[in-house]
Each structure stands twice: as structure tokens, then as C-alpha cells.
Design an enzyme around this catalytic site. Structure first.
Site, short mmCIF file in Angstrom:
data_model
loop_
_atom_site.label_atom_id
_atom_site.label_comp_id
_atom_site.label_asym_id
_atom_site.label_seq_id
_atom_site.Cartn_x
_atom_site.Cartn_y
_atom_site.Cartn_z
CB SER A 13 -0.98 0.00 1.18
OG SER A 13 -0.31 0.21 2.40
CG ASN A 14 3.65 2.62 2.99
OD1 ASN A 14 3.49 3.80 3.26
ND2 ASN A 14 3.44 1.65 3.87
CG HIS A 103 9.03 1.30 12.50
ND1 HIS A 103 9.36 -0.03 12.36
CD2 HIS A 103 8.56 1.43 13.77
CE1 HIS A 103 9.11 -0.67 13.49
NE2 HIS A 103 8.63 0.19 14.36
CG ASP A 144 13.20 -0.36 13.03
OD1 ASP A 144 13.15 -0.17 11.80
OD2 ASP A 144 12.57 -1.26 13.59
C1 GAR Z 1 3.67 -0.86 6.84
O1 GAR Z 1 2.82 -0.65 7.92
C2 GAR Z 1 5.10 -0.50 7.20
O2 GAR Z 1 5.19 0.58 8.08
C3 GAR Z 1 5.54 -1.78 7.86
O3 GAR Z 1 5.01 -2.80 7.07
C4 GAR Z 1 3.78 -2.35 6.50
C5 GAR Z 1 3.82 -2.57 5.02
O4 GAR Z 1 2.58 -2.24 4.45
N1 GAR Z 1 6.98 -1.83 7.96
C6 GAR Z 1 7.60 -2.33 9.02
O5 GAR Z 1 7.02 -2.81 9.97
C7 GAR Z 1 9.11 -2.28 8.95
N2 GAR Z 1 9.69 -2.44 10.26
P1 GAR Z 1 2.45 -2.12 2.87
O6 GAR Z 1 3.09 -3.38 2.27
O7 GAR Z 1 0.95 -2.09 2.66
O8 GAR Z 1 3.13 -0.86 2.42
#
Ligand code: GAR
Length: 200
Positions: A13-14, A103, A144
Site C-alpha cells: 500500500s505504501n 516504520h 530502526d
Molecule cells: C507498513 O505498515 C510498514 O510501516 C511496515 O510494514 C507495512 C507494510 O505495508 N513496515 C515495518 O514494519 C518495517 N519495520 P504495505 O506493504 O501495505 O506498504
């Protein structure tokens, strides 16, 4: 044009937020590659948008070498958007202050090795903190821990569960990651030690 590589492991989603911001003309960057360490929906999102994709296996002893080679060929900035592998020092040294990560909590709380995705929100809820949020930061050799670019805080609600909290935070992750990419691509971010400032 400023080239970014987006590293993914999950839903993406990011990544989608970055693609959408580019389509809307808010980001003037080329998404040169999307690189995954596992088969995941983010790869499909990239393919649907005509972006070059790479699927690497974490189990391959050359995993980090392949990653290094792809990145050095086509990235001015590396964006970890839900990427769950640790990036080795050789890559971090080559891309010092040129790798960012999103994060889903307010670092330095609820971060570190093994703290990712839903696990982070579960720990936040178990601990009972009243505020959580998200952090965009540069990556250094400690998980992190790199210099923080942006944070956004929001209240943890009494009836929040992992799903509701993660969904509310994701909305702001999408904004922060796009904004960080924009400012870095415009050379408007200065890093001095741990301190990051936005240039006007
Ligand atoms: C997001 O919430 C991101 O912040 C997290 O994984 C998710 C990925 O979502 N990242 C971490 O936890 C890294 N330590 P996405 O695949 O929908 O972008």
C-alpha cells in the site's frame, strides 16, 4: 530524472501511494525498480503500472549482492516500503543517507529486529501506550535507528485492535513516505549527525 528503487515484502500500500503521487504529478521521480524479497502483492501493483520488478530469494547466498548490483545501477534513493529483510552494511555504506524506511510506530519505541507490521501494533496495544504513529527515517547499520525525517502521532483508542490501529496509521504512512521522497528528490533535506532539517 531522480530515480527511486522501492523495496517491498507485502501488500504494497505504501508503494501504491508512491505510484499514485507520481501519477498525480506530486512526485517528479522515476520508479526505476520494485524489488521484493518474497512473492507478494506489491509486485503485482508494480507490474500493473509497468514498473521493472525483481524477485530475490532471501535464501540465496547472493541475495545481498544481487540487491547491491540492482541498486547501484538504477537508484538515487532506496525506499524501504514494508521491506522485511535487513540490508547489509556494504549497501548502507554505498547509500549513506540515501535509504529511507517507513516504520509503523513512533521510534525509538516499538522498533528493532523482529518488530514489523502487525507485531508492532500488537506490542503497542499490549503495552497500553496512549499515542502511536509512524516514522520515516534514514537507515543506518542498526535496525530502526537511523536519523528521523518525519513522525506523525495519533491517539490509540480504547477500542482499537491491531487491524483498526494499523489501518489508521497507514493513512499517515502513505503521506509521510511520499513527502520524504519529494523533499529528498528536490534536495531539500539536510542531515547532520542524527539531526535532519528541511530546507526552505
Ligand atoms: C507498513 O505498515 C510498514 O510501516 C511496515 O510494514 C507495512 C507494510 O505495508 N513496515 C515495518 O514494519 C518495517 N519495520 P504495505 O506493504 O501495505 O506498504
Amino acid at each position: 530524472m531522480f530515480r527511486i528503487a522501492v523495496l517491498v515484502s507485502g501488500n504494497g500500500s505504501n508503494l501504491q501511494a508512491i505510484i499514485d503521487a507520481k501519477k498525480e504529478g506530486y512526485l517528479n521521480v522515476k520508479i526505476a525498480s520494485v524489488i521484493a524479497d518474497r512473492d507478494c502483492f506489491a509486485l503485482q501493483r508494480a507490474k500493473d503500472n509497468g514498473i521493472s520488478t525483481y524477485l530475490l530469494s532471501k535464501k540465496d547466498p547472493n541475495f545481498q549482492n544481487y540487491l547491491y548490483n540492482i541498486l547501484t545501477k538504477n537508484a538515487d534513493l532506496v525506499v524501504c516500503a514494508g521491506f522485511l529483510s535487513i540490508i547489509e552494511k556494504k549497501i548502507i555504506d554505498r547509500f549513506r543517507n540515501k535509504i529511507i524506511n517507513i516504520h509503523p510506530a513512533l521510534l525509538p519505541s516499538f522498533g528493532g529486529k523482529g518488530m514489523y507490521g502487525e507485531k508492532v501494533h500488537r506490542k503497542v496495544l499490549e503495552y497500553g501506550v496512549k499515542i502511536s504513529g509512524c516514522t520515516v527515517h534514514f537507515i543506518d547499520e542498526n535496525v530502526d535507528c537511523g536519523p528521523i525525517i518525519f513522525q506523525y502521532a495519533l491517539p490509540v483508542l480504547d477500542d482499537d485492535d491491531v487491524n483498526s490501529l494499523s489501518q489508521r496509521i497507514l493513512v499517515f504512512e502513505h503521506q509521510l513516505i511520499v513527502e520524504a521522497i519529494k523533499l529528498i528528490s528536490l534536495n531539500k533535506i539536510k542531515v547532520e549527525g542524527r539531526k535532519v532539517t528541511i530546507l526552505s
